[in-house]
Design a protein around this motif. Structure first.
Motif, mmCIF file in Angstrom:
data_model
loop_
_atom_site.group_PDB
_atom_site.id
_atom_site.type_symbol
_atom_site.label_atom_id
_atom_site.label_comp_id
_atom_site.label_asym_id
_atom_site.label_seq_id
_atom_site.Cartn_x
_atom_site.Cartn_y
_atom_site.Cartn_z
ATOM 1 N N HIS A 81 -16.916 54.166 -15.475
ATOM 2 C CA HIS A 81 -18.270 54.336 -15.987
ATOM 3 C C HIS A 81 -18.188 54.180 -17.491
ATOM 4 N N TRP A 82 -18.687 53.035 -17.989
ATOM 5 C CA TRP A 82 -18.442 52.683 -19.394
ATOM 6 C C TRP A 82 -19.688 52.798 -20.261
ATOM 7 N N SER A 83 -20.762 53.411 -19.757
ATOM 8 C CA SER A 83 -21.990 53.472 -20.548
ATOM 9 C C SER A 83 -21.898 54.479 -21.680
ATOM 10 N N THR A 84 -21.002 55.451 -21.553
ATOM 11 C CA THR A 84 -20.774 56.417 -22.616
ATOM 12 C C THR A 84 -19.276 56.587 -22.804
ATOM 13 N N PHE A 85 -18.887 57.351 -23.782
ATOM 14 C CA PHE A 85 -17.462 57.507 -24.082
ATOM 15 C C PHE A 85 -17.071 58.975 -24.060
ATOM 16 N N ARG A 86 -17.500 59.653 -23.018
ATOM 17 C CA ARG A 86 -17.098 61.042 -22.877
ATOM 18 C C ARG A 86 -15.627 61.099 -22.486
ATOM 19 N N GLU A 87 -14.977 62.176 -22.845
ATOM 20 C CA GLU A 87 -13.537 62.283 -22.631
ATOM 21 C C GLU A 87 -13.171 62.168 -21.166
ATOM 22 N N GLU A 88 -14.017 62.699 -20.262
ATOM 23 C CA GLU A 88 -13.665 62.660 -18.852
ATOM 24 C C GLU A 88 -13.775 61.259 -18.271
ATOM 25 N N GLU A 89 -14.349 60.309 -19.022
ATOM 26 C CA GLU A 89 -14.510 58.948 -18.536
ATOM 27 C C GLU A 89 -13.427 58.007 -19.070
ATOM 28 N N ARG A 90 -12.375 58.560 -19.682
ATOM 29 C CA ARG A 90 -11.326 57.725 -20.224
ATOM 30 C C ARG A 90 -10.456 57.134 -19.131
ATOM 31 N N TYR A 91 -10.485 57.725 -17.946
ATOM 32 C CA TYR A 91 -9.668 57.248 -16.846
ATOM 33 C C TYR A 91 -10.436 56.271 -15.974
ATOM 34 N N ALA A 92 -9.718 55.309 -15.409
ATOM 35 C CA ALA A 92 -10.316 54.291 -14.560
ATOM 36 C C ALA A 92 -9.857 54.482 -13.117
ATOM 37 N N HIS A 93 -10.385 53.646 -12.235
ATOM 38 C CA HIS A 93 -10.018 53.676 -10.820
ATOM 39 C C HIS A 93 -9.780 52.239 -10.377
ATOM 40 N N LEU A 94 -8.928 52.065 -9.372
ATOM 41 C CA LEU A 94 -8.495 50.745 -8.946
ATOM 42 C C LEU A 94 -8.673 50.600 -7.441
ATOM 43 N N ALA A 95 -9.193 49.443 -7.013
ATOM 44 C CA ALA A 95 -9.391 49.182 -5.584
ATOM 45 C C ALA A 95 -9.117 47.718 -5.286
ATOM 46 N N ILE A 96 -8.728 47.426 -4.044
ATOM 47 C CA ILE A 96 -8.593 46.063 -3.551
ATOM 48 C C ILE A 96 -9.726 45.824 -2.564
ATOM 49 N N TRP A 97 -10.366 44.644 -2.635
ATOM 50 C CA TRP A 97 -11.613 44.396 -1.902
ATOM 51 C C TRP A 97 -11.649 42.958 -1.419
ATOM 52 N N ASN A 98 -11.988 42.766 -0.143
ATOM 53 C CA ASN A 98 -12.317 41.439 0.378
ATOM 54 C C ASN A 98 -13.811 41.449 0.706
ATOM 55 N N PRO A 99 -14.656 40.789 -0.106
ATOM 56 C CA PRO A 99 -16.107 40.817 0.120
ATOM 57 C C PRO A 99 -16.534 40.236 1.460
ATOM 58 N N VAL A 100 -15.791 39.221 1.971
ATOM 59 C CA VAL A 100 -16.159 38.603 3.245
ATOM 60 C C VAL A 100 -15.914 39.563 4.405
ATOM 61 N N LEU A 101 -14.738 40.167 4.427
ATOM 62 C CA LEU A 101 -14.387 41.086 5.510
ATOM 63 C C LEU A 101 -14.961 42.482 5.293
ATOM 64 N N ARG A 102 -15.512 42.713 4.097
ATOM 65 C CA ARG A 102 -16.109 44.013 3.743
ATOM 66 C C ARG A 102 -15.076 45.143 3.868
ATOM 67 N N GLN A 103 -13.876 44.826 3.420
ATOM 68 C CA GLN A 103 -12.788 45.803 3.437
ATOM 69 C C GLN A 103 -12.501 46.262 2.008
#
Length: 384
Positions: free
Chosen positions: A110-132
């Motif tokens: 969530h990059w709309s603000t720069f609050r300290e709790e938003e310094r961490y990111a999350h990572l995912a793998i996604w196939n849009p066709v298979l919706r996985q």
């Protein structure tokens, strides 16, 4: 002739090898719907040989995720929209994507603000066709300073053993906090679901902020800079960074893409004259790799692909007959009341051939996404 004597026809009566050839020409989205038809079709469409051969024959498209998942077909000039998956709704908005074999590696935050709790990111793998979708757990944490790549061991005959690369560039870190021993470079193996630190790999370069990485034949490439600008590669077979070649010197805006399946292209455009120069490399399997000027476009009708510094950077690929296919963002109106529009351009050595406005949005700021979109090929490759 009596109706009872008429011979009925259906695809199920065709030989399997003919059905296979028809399926190679069928979009991946349609093949997903065809899988439940019968056991023979299911076995064919889910076989590894078919999946990767179909992927290699499928045409390029563009993908963008803002309010919807937008997939643009540059040939038919049509766009399909589908809802953003629930997993990527607030608070885990997709910030950046990296593409490989129809799989999208998603950096979320969530990059709309720069609050300290938003310094961490999350990572995912996604196939849009298979919706996985599958979330990737960090060894320690993911941050907004991380760069990622996805690839596989290109020395093996079959494309499996997918891996993720993560490395950090702290130039734009404005927070003063302790990473508590976070590895500088590490690799994730899908087979073991675990990260390994590459202790002998040191980040002594700066990656071009507009280059989120290009996957070619299982390896990753970026524009980077030390004493001068060059192409930085990562070989997933040996898990090593490598200096591929120098980038052509220029004050122009520069964008990197895959070319002809096993090479790189670099598109440069002068901000004032709008002249475009396209460079291509030798095959990336060659020992000595360098850029060669492919063609130049110097016509008065050539559009500015980067509309202004506040708009998202364009996405492009080089088609047949030295043709540039680009998707670009622009704005109209005064600040606070302007609208954002997206245009699909087709440009060759003779200048602008076609342009089509694909979207107009008066409700959002243009800087919501740093990149206009990504080159994408829909595929049936399952999540590793």
């Amino acid at each position: 002739m009596a109706s009872s004597s008429k011979r009925s026809w259906s695809m199920s009566t065709l030989p399997l090898d003919l059905i296979e050839e028809i399926f190679y020409r069928t979009p991946a989205e349609s093949l997903v719907r065809a899988k439940p038809t019968c056991k023979e079709w299911y076995a064919l469409v889910t076989s590894k040989r078919f999946i990767y051969y179909h992927l290699d024959r499928s045409p390029k498209r563009f993908i963008r995720t803002v309010d919807t998942v937008q997939i643009l077909d540059p040939v038919t000039r049509t766009r399909s929209d589908s809802p953003i998956p629930n997993a990527f709704q607030e608070p885990y908005e997709i910030d950046t994507l990296v593409y490989c074999d129809g799989l999208m590696l998603c950096m979320c935050g969530h990059w709309s603000t720069f609050r300290e709790e938003e310094r961490y990111a999350h990572l995912a793998i996604w196939n849009p066709v298979l919706r996985q979708i599958r979330w990737i757990k960090p060894s320690k944490c993911f941050t907004c300073s991380d760069y990622y790549g996805i690839g596989y061991d290109s020395k093996k005959k079959c494309r499996d053993g997918y891996k993720i690369l993560r490395f950090s560039d702290r130039r734009y870190d404005h927070w003063d906090f302790d990473y508590d021993g976070e590895p500088e470079v590490e690799v994730y193996e899908f087979k073991t679901r675990s990260w390994r630190s590459l202790d002998d790999a040191k980040v002594d370069w700066h990656v071009d902020i507009a280059c989120k990485g290009v996957a070619v034949r299982g390896n990753m490439y970026w524009r980077a800079q030390k004493e001068r600008t060059y192409i930085l590669g990562f070989d997933f077979s040996v898990e090593r960074f490598k200096d591929v070649c120098f980038s052509p010197p220029s004050a122009y805006d520069s964008y990197l893409a895959c070319f002809d399946g096993d090479r790189l292209s670099l598109l440069q455009q002068d901000e004032e004259s709008r002249e475009i120069v396209v460079w291509v490399t030798d095959k990336l399997t060659d020992v000595d790799v360098s850029f060669t000027k492919y063609f130049t476009v110097s016509r008065p009708d050539v559009p500015a692909l980067l509309f202004c510094s506040e708009t998202a950077h364009p996405v492009y690929f080089i088609g047949k007959h030295k043709r540039i296919i680009a998707w670009s963002e622009g704005t109209e109106g005064e600040r606070g009341t302007f609208c954002v529009f997206f245009t699909l351009y087709e440009i060759d050595e003779s200048g602008l051939r076609k342009q089509t406005e694909t979207e107009r949005d008066s409700g959002h700021c243009s800087c919501r996404s740093f990149l206009c979109g990504y080159v994408y090929v829909p595929s049936l490759v399952p999540l590793p």
